[in-house]
Design a protein around this motif. Structure first.
Motif, PDB file in Angstrom:
ATOM      1  N   MET A   1      33.405  10.376 -26.189  1.00 22.35           N
ATOM      2  CA  MET A   1      34.745  10.397 -25.636  1.00 22.35           C
ATOM      3  C   MET A   1      35.699  11.179 -26.541  1.00 22.35           C
ATOM      4  N   GLY A   2      35.493  11.001 -27.833  1.00 25.64           N
ATOM      5  CA  GLY A   2      36.364  11.677 -28.780  1.00 25.64           C
ATOM      6  C   GLY A   2      36.261  13.187 -28.712  1.00 25.64           C
ATOM      7  N   LEU A   3      35.115  13.684 -28.309  1.00 27.61           N
ATOM      8  CA  LEU A   3      34.939  15.131 -28.197  1.00 27.61           C
ATOM      9  C   LEU A   3      35.493  15.685 -26.891  1.00 27.61           C
ATOM     10  N   LEU A   4      35.530  14.867 -25.855  1.00 31.51           N
ATOM     11  CA  LEU A   4      36.030  15.333 -24.558  1.00 31.51           C
ATOM     12  C   LEU A   4      37.549  15.288 -24.464  1.00 31.51           C
ATOM     13  N   ARG A   5      38.169  14.362 -25.174  1.00 25.13           N
ATOM     14  CA  ARG A   5      39.619  14.206 -25.056  1.00 25.13           C
ATOM     15  C   ARG A   5      40.395  15.482 -25.420  1.00 25.13           C
ATOM     16  N   PRO A   6      40.071  16.167 -26.524  1.00 22.38           N
ATOM     17  CA  PRO A   6      40.823  17.399 -26.820  1.00 22.38           C
ATOM     18  C   PRO A   6      40.615  18.496 -25.776  1.00 22.38           C
ATOM     19  N   LEU A   7      39.488  18.457 -25.086  1.00 25.96           N
ATOM     20  CA  LEU A   7      39.228  19.473 -24.068  1.00 25.96           C
ATOM     21  C   LEU A   7      40.149  19.322 -22.861  1.00 25.96           C
ATOM     22  N   LEU A   8      40.705  18.137 -22.666  1.00 30.51           N
ATOM     23  CA  LEU A   8      41.670  17.947 -21.583  1.00 30.51           C
ATOM     24  C   LEU A   8      42.966  18.711 -21.837  1.00 30.51           C
ATOM     25  N   LEU A   9      43.199  19.073 -23.087  1.00 31.74           N
ATOM     26  CA  LEU A   9      44.416  19.814 -23.463  1.00 31.74           C
ATOM     27  C   LEU A   9      44.161  21.296 -23.676  1.00 31.74           C
ATOM     28  N   ASP A  10      42.963  21.758 -23.369  1.00 28.62           N
ATOM     29  CA  ASP A  10      42.604  23.157 -23.575  1.00 28.62           C
ATOM     30  C   ASP A  10      43.494  24.071 -22.726  1.00 28.62           C
ATOM     31  N   ASN A  11      43.605  25.325 -23.147  1.00 33.92           N
ATOM     32  CA  ASN A  11      44.427  26.287 -22.413  1.00 33.92           C
ATOM     33  C   ASN A  11      43.766  26.788 -21.134  1.00 33.92           C
ATOM     34  N   VAL A  12      42.456  26.688 -21.057  1.00 30.68           N
ATOM     35  CA  VAL A  12      41.715  27.195 -19.903  1.00 30.68           C
ATOM     36  C   VAL A  12      41.563  26.075 -18.863  1.00 30.68           C
ATOM     37  N   PRO A  13      42.094  26.274 -17.666  1.00 29.01           N
ATOM     38  CA  PRO A  13      42.048  25.209 -16.655  1.00 29.01           C
ATOM     39  C   PRO A  13      40.631  24.757 -16.291  1.00 29.01           C
ATOM     40  N   SER A  14      39.673  25.669 -16.263  1.00 30.15           N
ATOM     41  CA  SER A  14      38.314  25.258 -15.893  1.00 30.15           C
ATOM     42  C   SER A  14      37.688  24.354 -16.956  1.00 30.15           C
ATOM     43  N   ILE A  15      38.070  24.534 -18.218  1.00 29.55           N
ATOM     44  CA  ILE A  15      37.581  23.643 -19.275  1.00 29.55           C
ATOM     45  C   ILE A  15      38.207  22.269 -19.117  1.00 29.55           C
ATOM     46  N   GLN A  16      39.486  22.211 -18.800  1.00 32.61           N
ATOM     47  CA  GLN A  16      40.156  20.935 -18.561  1.00 32.61           C
ATOM     48  C   GLN A  16      39.498  20.194 -17.397  1.00 32.61           C
ATOM     49  N   GLN A  17      39.212  20.921 -16.326  1.00 33.72           N
ATOM     50  CA  GLN A  17      38.587  20.312 -15.161  1.00 33.72           C
ATOM     51  C   GLN A  17      37.184  19.814 -15.492  1.00 33.72           C
ATOM     52  N   SER A  18      36.421  20.604 -16.225  1.00 36.98           N
ATOM     53  CA  SER A  18      35.057  20.194 -16.591  1.00 36.98           C
ATOM     54  C   SER A  18      35.062  18.964 -17.491  1.00 36.98           C
ATOM     55  N   ALA A  19      36.016  18.902 -18.403  1.00 36.70           N
ATOM     56  CA  ALA A  19      36.129  17.733 -19.280  1.00 36.70           C
ATOM     57  C   ALA A  19      36.475  16.482 -18.473  1.00 36.70           C
ATOM     58  N   ALA A  20      37.400  16.625 -17.531  1.00 37.30           N
ATOM     59  CA  ALA A  20      37.770  15.482 -16.685  1.00 37.30           C
ATOM     60  C   ALA A  20      36.586  15.042 -15.828  1.00 37.30           C
ATOM     61  N   LEU A  21      35.849  15.994 -15.300  1.00 39.61           N
ATOM     62  CA  LEU A  21      34.683  15.653 -14.489  1.00 39.61           C
ATOM     63  C   LEU A  21      33.616  14.944 -15.315  1.00 39.61           C
ATOM     64  N   ALA A  22      33.410  15.394 -16.546  1.00 38.85           N
ATOM     65  CA  ALA A  22      32.445  14.745 -17.431  1.00 38.85           C
ATOM     66  C   ALA A  22      32.882  13.312 -17.755  1.00 38.85           C
ATOM     67  N   LEU A  23      34.165  13.120 -18.024  1.00 35.16           N
ATOM     68  CA  LEU A  23      34.679  11.768 -18.288  1.00 35.16           C
ATOM     69  C   LEU A  23      34.490  10.869 -17.073  1.00 35.16           C
ATOM     70  N   GLY A  24      34.732  11.414 -15.897  1.00 33.16           N
ATOM     71  CA  GLY A  24      34.553  10.642 -14.678  1.00 33.16           C
ATOM     72  C   GLY A  24      33.108  10.234 -14.463  1.00 33.16           C
ATOM     73  N   ARG A  25      32.198  11.137 -14.727  1.00 30.98           N
ATOM     74  CA  ARG A  25      30.777  10.809 -14.555  1.00 30.98           C
ATOM     75  C   ARG A  25      30.329   9.755 -15.563  1.00 30.98           C
ATOM     76  N   LEU A  26      30.840   9.850 -16.782  1.00 32.78           N
ATOM     77  CA  LEU A  26      30.509   8.839 -17.784  1.00 32.78           C
ATOM     78  C   LEU A  26      31.078   7.472 -17.393  1.00 32.78           C
ATOM     79  N   ALA A  27      32.342   7.456 -16.995  1.00 33.75           N
ATOM     80  CA  ALA A  27      32.994   6.200 -16.624  1.00 33.75           C
ATOM     81  C   ALA A  27      32.367   5.596 -15.376  1.00 33.75           C
TER      82      ALA A  27
END
Length: 134
Positions: A1-27
């Motif tokens: 989780m600690g590695l995915l959280r900073p990716l939610l603040l990335d400048n690239v929208p597709s990275i933010q979306q991928s991080a959110a999707l990964a968090l959702g799949r984990l949760a």
């Protein structure tokens, strides 16, 4: 989780979306991982950035909120306490049907646990917008 959280603040929208999707799949996978999402204060970050993002991120963020809320009333209450109800109701007003569907699923998973959570969804003004989605 600690590695995915900073990716939610990335400048690239597709990275933010991928991080959110990964968090959702984990949760979505287990209670423990959903509790880890809550414990790492990821929900507030998702809700805060929800209004400014594109439709793909909104859909992924609503999936995370749904995945956390589905496990128990306590986790659903954590989603409500993060301010997600107003953001999800706003997503019901979006033009994209995928965003509306994800928001409706999340609201449904929040409301199904008990009367208090159901009442919170109703008081947030979700019912008229849900009726319009039908």
């Amino acid at each position: 989780m600690g590695l995915l959280r900073p990716l939610l603040l990335d400048n690239v929208p597709s990275i933010q979306q991928s991080a959110a999707l990964a968090l959702g799949r984990l949760a979505n996978y287990s209670d423990d991982l959903a509790e880890a999402v809550v414990a790492n204060d990821i929900l507030r970050q998702l809700v805060y950035s929800l209004a400014d993002q594109n439709r793909f991120y909104k859909k992924a963020a609503a999936f995370v909120l749904r995945a956390v809320a589905k496990h128990s009333a306590e986790l659903a209450l954590a989603v409500v306490d993060s301010g997600a109800l107003d953001a999800l109701v706003t997503c019901l007003e979006e033009f994209d049907p995928g965003v509306k569907e994800s928001a409706a699923w999340a609201l449904g998973h929040i409301a199904r646990h008990n009367g208090q959570l159901s009442n919170a969804v109703v008081e947030a003004g979700a019912v008229p917008l849900l009726v319009l989605c039908v």
